[in-house]
Write a protein that holds these residues in place. Sequence first.
Motif, PDB file in Angstrom:
ATOM      1  N   ARG A 294       0.813  -1.218   0.000  1.00  0.00           N
ATOM      2  CA  ARG A 294       0.000   0.000   0.000  1.00  0.00           C
ATOM      3  C   ARG A 294       0.848   1.271   0.000  1.00  0.00           C
ATOM      4  O   ARG A 294       0.318   2.356   0.165  1.00  0.00           O
TER       5      ARG A 294
ATOM      6  N   ALA B  96       4.204   3.450  -1.811  1.00  0.00           N
ATOM      7  CA  ALA B  96       5.172   3.657  -2.890  1.00  0.00           C
ATOM      8  C   ALA B  96       6.270   4.583  -2.366  1.00  0.00           C
ATOM      9  O   ALA B  96       6.007   5.472  -1.568  1.00  0.00           O
TER      10      ALA B  96
ATOM     11  N   THR C 285       4.755   2.577 -11.443  1.00  0.00           N
ATOM     12  CA  THR C 285       3.790   2.558 -10.352  1.00  0.00           C
ATOM     13  C   THR C 285       2.370   2.386 -10.886  1.00  0.00           C
ATOM     14  O   THR C 285       1.579   1.607 -10.341  1.00  0.00           O
TER      15      THR C 285
ATOM     16  N   LEU D 132      -0.108  -0.680 -10.016  1.00  0.00           N
ATOM     17  CA  LEU D 132      -1.449  -0.479  -9.469  1.00  0.00           C
ATOM     18  C   LEU D 132      -2.491  -1.218 -10.298  1.00  0.00           C
ATOM     19  O   LEU D 132      -3.336  -1.938  -9.758  1.00  0.00           O
TER      20      LEU D 132
ATOM     21  N   ARG E 127      -5.555  -2.158  -7.897  1.00  0.00           N
ATOM     22  CA  ARG E 127      -5.577  -1.149  -6.835  1.00  0.00           C
ATOM     23  C   ARG E 127      -5.617   0.238  -7.449  1.00  0.00           C
ATOM     24  O   ARG E 127      -5.232   0.430  -8.594  1.00  0.00           O
TER      25      ARG E 127
ATOM     26  N   LEU F 171      -2.139   4.406  -3.335  1.00  0.00           N
ATOM     27  CA  LEU F 171      -0.858   4.108  -2.698  1.00  0.00           C
ATOM     28  C   LEU F 171      -0.427   5.336  -1.906  1.00  0.00           C
ATOM     29  O   LEU F 171      -0.420   6.450  -2.442  1.00  0.00           O
TER      30      LEU F 171
END
Length: 136
Positions: free
Chosen positions: A66, A68, A77, A81, A86, A89
């Motif tokens: 959760r 970065a 990134t 995700l 998701r 972050l």
Amino acid sequence: MVKIPKKLPPTSTVGEVRSLFADDHVHMALVVAADGKLLTTIERADIAAEAPDTAPVVHLGRLEGRVALEWWSITWTTEWLKSQGRRRLAVVDAGGHLTGLLCLKRNGTGYCSDAGVLGRSRAQAEECVGEHPSWT
């Protein structure tokens, strides 16, 4: 990246997080120490239905998967995700201090910004005033 995300202190309770989650735009609660270090991230699924509102939340949630690091490439990134299904972050520096929150838009074409969050908050406030004329 949202650089001014909503943050909760380590003394926060389950009831306070539930109140935060009453806004369906909020998907992650960030519990942050006084020195700015991110202690945990909490999502709705982390809170058991039977958890009392007075229970502390600092031990709920997690950081793994959760968070970065601020120097990660946005391309990598974003791909990560999407591959994980998701959209949120927390972003931290090398010392684990919160620097912001990445919020991938629902359509996957970009990220939320402070200006967008502020605009939505103002629009929601105006809707409430319109519904409740005595709130002026």
